[in-house]
Scaffold this motif. Structure first.
Motif, short mmCIF file in Angstrom:
data_model
loop_
_atom_site.label_atom_id
_atom_site.label_comp_id
_atom_site.label_asym_id
_atom_site.label_seq_id
_atom_site.Cartn_x
_atom_site.Cartn_y
_atom_site.Cartn_z
N GLU A 1 59.27 69.27 46.31
CA GLU A 1 58.22 69.87 47.14
C GLU A 1 57.96 69.07 48.41
OE1 GLU A 1 56.34 72.65 46.94
OE2 GLU A 1 57.60 73.35 45.28
N ARG B 1 60.14 67.17 50.05
CA ARG B 1 61.32 67.01 50.90
C ARG B 1 61.14 67.64 52.28
NH1 ARG B 1 66.83 68.91 51.54
NH2 ARG B 1 68.29 67.15 51.40
N PRO B 2 60.71 68.93 52.38
CA PRO B 2 60.51 69.49 53.71
C PRO B 2 59.42 68.77 54.51
CG PRO B 2 60.59 71.22 52.04
CD PRO B 2 60.48 69.93 51.32
N ARG B 3 58.40 68.31 53.82
CA ARG B 3 57.33 67.58 54.51
C ARG B 3 57.86 66.27 55.09
NH1 ARG B 3 51.43 66.06 51.85
NH2 ARG B 3 50.65 64.81 53.61
N HIS C 1 60.89 65.71 55.96
CA HIS C 1 61.73 66.11 57.09
C HIS C 1 60.87 66.39 58.31
CE1 HIS C 1 64.84 68.00 59.44
NE2 HIS C 1 64.24 69.19 59.40
N LEU D 1 66.82 63.26 55.88
CA LEU D 1 66.86 63.81 54.52
C LEU D 1 67.88 63.12 53.63
CD1 LEU D 1 66.31 67.63 55.08
CD2 LEU D 1 64.69 65.91 54.28
N TYR E 1 59.47 82.67 56.26
CA TYR E 1 60.05 81.76 55.26
C TYR E 1 59.50 80.34 55.37
CZ TYR E 1 62.81 81.62 59.53
OH TYR E 1 63.19 81.59 60.85
N ASN F 1 57.22 77.12 54.77
CA ASN F 1 56.41 76.61 53.66
C ASN F 1 55.15 75.95 54.22
OD1 ASN F 1 57.40 74.24 54.72
ND2 ASN F 1 58.50 73.62 52.91
N ASN G 1 60.14 73.13 56.74
CA ASN G 1 61.48 73.70 56.56
C ASN G 1 61.88 74.61 57.72
OD1 ASN G 1 59.67 75.79 56.04
ND2 ASN G 1 60.95 76.71 54.45
N ALA G 2 61.02 74.71 58.74
CA ALA G 2 61.32 75.61 59.86
C ALA G 2 60.74 75.10 61.17
CB ALA G 2 60.77 77.01 59.55
#
Length: 397
Positions: free
Chosen positions: A19, A21-23, A25, A31, A370, A372, A377-378
């Motif tokens: 959960e 990981r995107p944060r 990033h 990553l 998409y 989060n 993630n975007a």
């Protein structure tokens, strides 16, 4: 007492790593490095030390680079250390002394990074807040300093200029006739001023000065204060007062205090909205993944535990959650407002701020289907557009 037994539950570490990981990033962590650091974790209780060790490796690399005169590399490595120290403090750590030390180390590494890469940056601190004020790159020469709002003083060289108290204005040197609007970046429940580098850099690149702060219960302020909506709003008000102190010092670059915005991320979205609703100096606001309402009974243990530690206990945390209602602020949010939302933002117990659009017809919504929570993630789908929107909004108010 806050129950933290869930931290050692089977599968908790793997779920949290995925959960977050995107944060990570979004915070600027590579990553591949993130995966290397987190892969060995068998329990979430190992998280703080694993991240701390990663931070110390970057700090050691920074010191080696500085010893060889490689200033840029040293500054970049110190900033990476700050990110990792901050990540180390994301869990509701039962070792509160360690949590406080990690926040101090993140703050220290950010200070070392700015000293090397952005010597114009200023430390601002006062009752309930601490942060860094960074000017755009074209703000001209200046030699740092520290404004302590509690002491009411300014440390560091000055180059003239004065405040006309009767006119309420500022006279002093400007660089190329420019004065720079200011965006105050406000973190959320488990965040701090060391996390949102990408947001700050995008605004700086567009000629907006950035003040990233820790308020009560956040970051370096977490050890001696508790998260409270009213107290946080008052602390940000004092931070805005400190901006006026900096501007009156006139150290070679000017702030346009008629063009101030707030950028709130996650729970910081609500905190930023509260400031915008009550302080007329705030002319525009951006809420990124901000909550519209919170439902205590819908929270997972991680959220209730984190709020419990940040707010000073479970009862205070529940009271905080029960009082949070962005709709109550809507009539007072009259300036330009942008709501940035991810369609895949599904934190249990949180109603996203996009629901506020019905109460605020003038608000704009940037929706990434998409995306989060915090849209880590975007980033290409919202960050540049958001920075453009804010810079343009501050030019028109």
């Amino acid at each position: 007492m806050t129950d933290l037994s869930f931290l050692s539950a089977p599968g908790m570490a793997a779920g949290f790593v995925a959960e977050t990981r995107p944060r990570a990033h979004g915070a600027g962590v590579d990553l591949y490095e993130y995966d290397r650091v987190t892969a060995p974790l068998e329990s979430l209780l190992q998280w703080p030390e694993a991240c701390r060790e990663a931070a110390l490796l970057h700090r050691a690399a920074a010191e080696r680079a500085a010893g060889r005169g490689r200033t840029r590399t040293a500054g970049e490595r110190h900033r990476l250390a700050a990110r990792w120290f901050h990540l180390a403090g994301l869990i509701p750590d039962p070792d509160r002394a360690r949590a406080a030390e990690l926040a101090r180390e993140a703050d220290r590494s950010m200070e070392q990074s700015l000293a090397l890469l952005e010597p114009q940056a200023r430390r601002l601190s006062g009752d309930g807040f601490a942060g860094w004020l960074r000017p755009p790159a074209d703000a001209g020469p200046q030699v740092g300093g520290h404004v302590d709002a509690e002491a009411g003083g300014h440390e560091g060289p000055q180059v003239g200029g004065h405040v006309d108290a009767e006119a309420g204005g500022h006279e002093g040197p400007e660089v190329g006739g420019k004065r720079f609007p200011v965006a105050v970046v406000i973190p959320g429940m488990d965040s701090a001023k060391e996390e949102f580098h990408a947001v700050a850099d995008a605004l700086l690149a567009r000629g907006v000065a950035v003040l990233a702060i820790d308020g009560p219960g956040q970051g370096v302020m977490g050890a001696g204060t508790v998260l409270d909506a009213t107290g946080h709003r008052s602390a940000v008000t004092r931070a805005l007062d400190a901006l006026a102190e900096v501007d009156s010092a006139a150290d070679g670059w000017g702030l346009d205090l008629g063009r101030i915005a707030v950028v709130g991320l996650s729970l910081g979205g609500y905190l930023a909205a509260a400031v915008a609703a009550h302080d007329p100096r705030v002319r525009a606001a951006v809420l990124v993944s901000g909550p519209y309402r919170l439902e205590w009974d819908g929270f997972v243990p991680f959220v209730t535990a984190t709020l419990g530690l940040r707010c000073g206990g479970p009862d205070a945390a529940r009271d905080f959650a029960d009082r949070l209602d962005l709709a109550a602020l809507a009539p007072q949010l009259r300036g330009p407002l942008l709501l940035v939302e991810g369609g895949d933002d599904r934190i249990p117990g949180m109603t996203n701020a996009e629901a506020l659009a019905a109460d605020l017809p003038h608000a704009e919504v940037l929706h990434v289907p998409y995306g989060n929570h915090l849209l880590g993630n975007a980033p290409t789908d919202w960050l540049s557009d958001t920075a453009d929107w804010l810079a343009e909004a501050l030019l028109t108010v």
